[in-house]
Design an enzyme around this catalytic site. Structure first.
Site, PDB file in Angstrom:
ATOM      1  N   ASP A   1      28.387  38.824  30.768  1.00  0.00           N
ATOM      2  CA  ASP A   1      29.452  39.233  32.022  1.00  0.00           C
ATOM      3  C   ASP A   1      29.604  40.074  32.861  1.00  0.00           C
ATOM      4  O   ASP A   1      29.418  39.755  33.712  1.00  0.00           O
ATOM      5  CB  ASP A   1      30.754  39.451  30.971  1.00  0.00           C
ATOM      6  CG  ASP A   1      31.773  38.865  30.870  1.00  0.00           C
ATOM      7  OD1 ASP A   1      31.575  37.525  30.091  1.00  0.00           O
ATOM      8  OD2 ASP A   1      33.371  39.092  30.706  1.00  0.00           O
TER       9      ASP A   1
ATOM     10  N   CYS B   1      42.678  12.940  30.094  1.00  0.00           N
ATOM     11  CA  CYS B   1      43.612  13.910  29.682  1.00  0.00           C
ATOM     12  C   CYS B   1      43.475  15.236  30.633  1.00  0.00           C
ATOM     13  O   CYS B   1      42.735  15.371  31.580  1.00  0.00           O
ATOM     14  CB  CYS B   1      42.480  14.681  28.577  1.00  0.00           C
ATOM     15  SG  CYS B   1      43.456  16.496  27.681  1.00  0.00           S
TER      16      CYS B   1
HETATM   17  C1  B12 Z   1      35.826  35.605  36.638  1.00  0.00           C
HETATM   18  C2  B12 Z   1      36.305  35.483  35.020  1.00  0.00           C
HETATM   19  C3  B12 Z   1      37.348  35.006  35.060  1.00  0.00           C
HETATM   20  C4  B12 Z   1      38.336  34.720  35.848  1.00  0.00           C
HETATM   21  C5  B12 Z   1      38.075  33.619  37.264  1.00  0.00           C
HETATM   22  C6  B12 Z   1      37.844  32.699  35.861  1.00  0.00           C
HETATM   23  C7  B12 Z   1      36.987  31.477  36.390  1.00  0.00           C
HETATM   24  N1  B12 Z   1      38.078  30.442  35.710  1.00  0.00           N
HETATM   25  O1  B12 Z   1      36.488  32.159  36.740  1.00  0.00           O
HETATM   26  C8  B12 Z   1      40.034  35.279  35.473  1.00  0.00           C
HETATM   27  C9  B12 Z   1      40.489  36.488  34.700  1.00  0.00           C
HETATM   28  C10 B12 Z   1      41.301  34.334  35.432  1.00  0.00           C
HETATM   29  C11 B12 Z   1      39.391  34.549  33.680  1.00  0.00           C
HETATM   30  C12 B12 Z   1      40.140  33.632  32.611  1.00  0.00           C
HETATM   31  C13 B12 Z   1      39.411  33.398  31.593  1.00  0.00           C
HETATM   32  N2  B12 Z   1      38.445  33.980  30.656  1.00  0.00           N
HETATM   33 CO1  B12 Z   1      37.052  34.503  32.325  1.00  0.00          CO
HETATM   34  N3  B12 Z   1      35.371  35.152  33.197  1.00  0.00           N
HETATM   35  C14 B12 Z   1      35.166  35.213  34.498  1.00  0.00           C
HETATM   36  C15 B12 Z   1      33.544  35.563  34.487  1.00  0.00           C
HETATM   37  C16 B12 Z   1      33.654  37.016  34.891  1.00  0.00           C
HETATM   38  C17 B12 Z   1      33.322  35.013  35.295  1.00  0.00           C
HETATM   39  C18 B12 Z   1      33.829  33.568  35.842  1.00  0.00           C
HETATM   40  C19 B12 Z   1      33.341  32.980  37.618  1.00  0.00           C
HETATM   41  O2  B12 Z   1      31.798  33.200  38.112  1.00  0.00           O
HETATM   42  N4  B12 Z   1      33.914  32.567  38.216  1.00  0.00           N
HETATM   43  C20 B12 Z   1      33.733  31.828  39.375  1.00  0.00           C
HETATM   44  C21 B12 Z   1      34.564  30.967  39.340  1.00  0.00           C
HETATM   45  C22 B12 Z   1      33.340  30.081  40.548  1.00  0.00           C
HETATM   46  O3  B12 Z   1      33.493  29.572  38.398  1.00  0.00           O
HETATM   47  P1  B12 Z   1      34.606  28.317  37.779  1.00  0.00           P
HETATM   48  O4  B12 Z   1      36.025  28.360  37.810  1.00  0.00           O
HETATM   49  O5  B12 Z   1      33.416  27.383  36.538  1.00  0.00           O
HETATM   50  O6  B12 Z   1      34.048  27.433  38.973  1.00  0.00           O
HETATM   51  C23 B12 Z   1      34.014  25.830  38.311  1.00  0.00           C
HETATM   52  C24 B12 Z   1      34.178  24.990  38.885  1.00  0.00           C
HETATM   53  O7  B12 Z   1      35.767  24.788  39.615  1.00  0.00           O
HETATM   54  C25 B12 Z   1      33.388  23.988  39.015  1.00  0.00           C
HETATM   55  N5  B12 Z   1      33.961  23.086  40.200  1.00  0.00           N
HETATM   56  C26 B12 Z   1      34.045  23.520  41.642  1.00  0.00           C
HETATM   57  N6  B12 Z   1      34.629  22.377  41.710  1.00  0.00           N
HETATM   58  C27 B12 Z   1      34.259  21.298  41.077  1.00  0.00           C
HETATM   59  C28 B12 Z   1      34.549  20.010  41.056  1.00  0.00           C
HETATM   60  C29 B12 Z   1      34.028  19.192  40.945  1.00  0.00           C
HETATM   61  C30 B12 Z   1      34.052  18.050  40.844  1.00  0.00           C
HETATM   62  C31 B12 Z   1      32.821  19.977  39.609  1.00  0.00           C
HETATM   63  C32 B12 Z   1      33.197  19.107  38.416  1.00  0.00           C
HETATM   64  C33 B12 Z   1      33.428  20.721  39.100  1.00  0.00           C
HETATM   65  C34 B12 Z   1      33.384  21.964  40.084  1.00  0.00           C
HETATM   66  O8  B12 Z   1      32.078  25.000  39.450  1.00  0.00           O
HETATM   67  C35 B12 Z   1      32.326  26.299  40.223  1.00  0.00           C
HETATM   68  C36 B12 Z   1      31.055  27.462  40.083  1.00  0.00           C
HETATM   69  O9  B12 Z   1      30.458  26.906  38.818  1.00  0.00           O
HETATM   70  C37 B12 Z   1      33.289  35.065  33.532  1.00  0.00           C
HETATM   71  C38 B12 Z   1      31.655  35.308  33.149  1.00  0.00           C
HETATM   72  C39 B12 Z   1      30.018  35.287  33.785  1.00  0.00           C
HETATM   73  N7  B12 Z   1      29.771  35.981  34.273  1.00  0.00           N
HETATM   74  O10 B12 Z   1      30.203  33.802  33.756  1.00  0.00           O
HETATM   75  C40 B12 Z   1      34.406  34.772  32.227  1.00  0.00           C
HETATM   76  C41 B12 Z   1      34.631  34.061  31.394  1.00  0.00           C
HETATM   77  C42 B12 Z   1      33.807  32.529  32.146  1.00  0.00           C
HETATM   78  N8  B12 Z   1      35.523  34.049  30.606  1.00  0.00           N
HETATM   79  C43 B12 Z   1      35.458  33.173  29.717  1.00  0.00           C
HETATM   80  C44 B12 Z   1      37.412  33.621  29.042  1.00  0.00           C
HETATM   81  C45 B12 Z   1      37.391  33.530  27.608  1.00  0.00           C
HETATM   82  C46 B12 Z   1      37.965  33.198  29.983  1.00  0.00           C
HETATM   83  C47 B12 Z   1      39.375  32.911  29.436  1.00  0.00           C
HETATM   84  C48 B12 Z   1      39.851  32.216  28.307  1.00  0.00           C
HETATM   85  C49 B12 Z   1      40.349  34.298  28.478  1.00  0.00           C
HETATM   86  C50 B12 Z   1      41.538  34.509  28.241  1.00  0.00           C
HETATM   87  N9  B12 Z   1      42.024  34.711  26.936  1.00  0.00           N
HETATM   88  O11 B12 Z   1      43.032  34.704  28.982  1.00  0.00           O
HETATM   89  C51 B12 Z   1      40.453  32.804  30.869  1.00  0.00           C
HETATM   90  C52 B12 Z   1      39.890  31.543  30.938  1.00  0.00           C
HETATM   91  C53 B12 Z   1      41.388  31.408  31.469  1.00  0.00           C
HETATM   92  C54 B12 Z   1      40.469  29.060  33.144  1.00  0.00           C
HETATM   93  N10 B12 Z   1      41.325  29.015  32.446  1.00  0.00           N
HETATM   94  O12 B12 Z   1      39.158  29.534  33.316  1.00  0.00           O
HETATM   95  C55 B12 Z   1      33.762  33.123  28.728  1.00  0.00           C
HETATM   96  C56 B12 Z   1      34.079  31.381  28.475  1.00  0.00           C
HETATM   97  C57 B12 Z   1      33.638  31.369  27.351  1.00  0.00           C
HETATM   98  C58 B12 Z   1      34.211  29.681  27.711  1.00  0.00           C
HETATM   99  N11 B12 Z   1      33.734  28.523  26.460  1.00  0.00           N
HETATM  100  O13 B12 Z   1      33.945  28.859  29.305  1.00  0.00           O
HETATM  101  C59 B12 Z   1      33.313  33.798  29.765  1.00  0.00           C
HETATM  102  C60 B12 Z   1      32.148  32.491  30.301  1.00  0.00           C
HETATM  103  C61 B12 Z   1      33.140  35.300  29.488  1.00  0.00           C
HETATM  104  C62 B12 Z   1      32.012  35.381  28.383  1.00  0.00           C
HETATM  105  N12 B12 Z   1      31.507  35.652  28.360  1.00  0.00           N
HETATM  106  O14 B12 Z   1      32.378  34.622  27.564  1.00  0.00           O
HETATM  107  N13 B12 Z   1      37.620  35.424  34.003  1.00  0.00           N
HETATM  108  S1  SF4 Z   2      39.399  20.527  29.238  1.00  0.00           S
HETATM  109 FE1  SF4 Z   2      40.501  20.137  27.506  1.00  0.00          FE
HETATM  110  S2  SF4 Z   2      42.934  20.148  27.846  1.00  0.00           S
HETATM  111 FE2  SF4 Z   2      41.652  20.232  29.746  1.00  0.00          FE
HETATM  112  S3  SF4 Z   2      41.443  18.155  30.012  1.00  0.00           S
HETATM  113 FE3  SF4 Z   2      39.644  18.543  29.478  1.00  0.00          FE
HETATM  114  S4  SF4 Z   2      39.894  17.648  27.258  1.00  0.00           S
HETATM  115 FE4  SF4 Z   2      41.830  17.539  28.531  1.00  0.00          FE
END
Ligand code: B12
Ligand code: SF4
Ligand code: SF4
Length: 312
Positions: A133, A191
């Site tokens: 992280d 889904c």
């Molecule tokens: C910032 C952050 C957050 C933010 C932003 C969430 C997010 N989705 O990024 C907030 C505070 C909201 C958050 C929440 C949570 N987080 Co968080 N978070 C992070 C952190 C520090 C950085 C993530 C990041 O770089 N985001 C930037 C954006 C751009 O990334 P992204 O949303 O994944 O976007 C990608 C997709 O959108 C994709 N994409 C975009 N357009 C398209 C189109 C297509 C067609 C496709 C296929 C893909 C795609 O490309 C983007 C870039 O890779 C990481 C740790 C790390 N260093 O990686 C933990 C991390 C992602 N979080 C984690 C967790 C556990 C959570 C929560 C579950 C915590 C909770 N229970 O409250 C929630 C889940 C929310 C969710 N549904 O994502 C874990 C995930 C573990 C896993 N198995 O995936 C991480 C990896 C921490 C860890 N070290 O374990 N988090």
């Molecule tokens: S992440 Fe899980 S709940 Fe969301 S669309 Fe994929 S299979 Fe369904």
């Protein structure tokens, strides 16, 4: 040489397993080409809200070779935190499962340190840096590249055999290893359960979470007041949110974690709604002694609890 890299990779994976990681995969350290435009668009739309650290080090975030001198391989690891323990009073404000026990940053850092020590003992002088992280690394993208799973529509990294309730971390090292090729295919199919269930409509499109609308952000990262538009929409979460993972069909394959330090403080499960509403700093310090909940501080948790009470 080929034989050596293969033997070293196996050694690392065996040691990771001994340390309690449920997954370990290896990818070539390289530029994350597919993620670059997506990360840029996400930032441009302000989906990081007040998480300003996400704006920093754009280039380094996409290329670990700019973070670690001579980086050649990214060892991606998963540590399970799934539990079936529940807070006993169903009307209590809720805490996400990931924060029940000890702060995962400390637990994982310690394990990564030991993994690097073993690598140095058994393979020789290897330069490496551990990430969980704290630094600009796209954990999920690396886990995907290393074959740990696919990034689901809820944007969590999902594994077919274990769901998504596990943390991710990396060890970036300066030696070549055997790479796990072919990232796992997307198994979300048609889904849309996570999108439909998200209480704040934060999953604005499949695979895109507007971080600034996510309950996890609102209850942990946001330092200002929670905007009024979320009143009545927080689904009673006071720290984090598990909804988009709880509804995910792949999480029926989750297995209980075996990490002793992730066991919750007994009071955490016992406290009822009234206890939480009246929580004092002393109780906070006792229940969350080594916990990630400390990130939001006593005042942050109080703010979240009052926000929920005022929108009852
Ligand atoms: C910032 C952050 C957050 C933010 C932003 C969430 C997010 N989705 O990024 C907030 C505070 C909201 C958050 C929440 C949570 N987080 Co968080 N978070 C992070 C952190 C520090 C950085 C993530 C990041 O770089 N985001 C930037 C954006 C751009 O990334 P992204 O949303 O994944 O976007 C990608 C997709 O959108 C994709 N994409 C975009 N357009 C398209 C189109 C297509 C067609 C496709 C296929 C893909 C795609 O490309 C983007 C870039 O890779 C990481 C740790 C790390 N260093 O990686 C933990 C991390 C992602 N979080 C984690 C967790 C556990 C959570 C929560 C579950 C915590 C909770 N229970 O409250 C929630 C889940 C929310 C969710 N549904 O994502 C874990 C995930 C573990 C896993 N198995 O995936 C991480 C990896 C921490 C860890 N070290 O374990 N988090
Ligand atoms: S992440 Fe899980 S709940 Fe969301 S669309 Fe994929 S299979 Fe369904
Ligand atoms: S963690 Fe909760 S608020 Fe955030 S995207 Fe998932 S369901 Fe929505």
């Amino acid at each position: 040489m080929q034989q050596k890299t293969s033997a070293y990779s196996q050694l690392i994976k065996d040691e990771a397993k001994n340390l309690g990681f449920i997954f370990c995969g290896i990818a070539k350290a390289d530029f994350l080409e597919d993620e670059a435009p997506r990360l840029e668009a996400w930032l441009k739309k302000g989906m990081h809200g007040e998480m300003q650290y996400m704006e920093n080090h754009f280039d380094k975030r996409l290329d670990p070779r700019l973070l670690v001198d001579g980086a050649k391989s990214v060892i991606s690891l998963g540590l399970n935190y799934y539990t079936e323990d529940l807070q006993l009073d169903a009307s209590s404000p809720k805490i996400s499962k990931y924060a029940y026990g000890a702060d995962y940053h400390h637990v994982i850092k310690e394990k990564l340190k030991r993994l690097l020590e073993t690598i140095n003992e058994k393979i020789g002088e290897v330069g490496g840096r551990a990430f969980v992280d704290s630094a600009p690394v796209l954990d999920k993208a690396w886990a995907k590249m290393a074959g740990l799973g696919w990034i689901g529509k809820n944007t969590n990294l999902i594994n077919q055999k274990a769901g998504s309730f596990f943390f991710l971390a990396e060890l970036v090292v300066d030696i070549e290893l055997e790479y796990d090729i072919a990232p796992t295919a997307d198994h979300c199919g048609t889904c849309t359960r996570c999108i439909d269930a998200c209480p704040t409509e934060a999953i604005v499109a499949p695979y895109i979470v507007d971080g600034s609308r996510c309950i996890s952000y609102l209850t942990i990262e946001l330092k200002n007041e929670i905007p009024k538009e979320f009143s009545g929409k927080m689904d009673n979460w006071m720290f984090g949110c598990d909804v988009c993972q709880d509804v995910c069909p792949w999480n029926k394959f989750s297995v209980l974690n075996t990490e002793p330090s992730f066991a919750p403080h007994s009071d955490l499960l016992q406290l009822n709604k009234k206890d939480w509403q009246e929580i004092t700093e002393d109780v906070f310090q006792k229940v969350f002694k080594n916990s990630a909940v400390k990130r939001t501080k006593f005042n942050g948790l109080k703010r979240n609890i009052s926000f929920l009470s005022n929108s009852d």
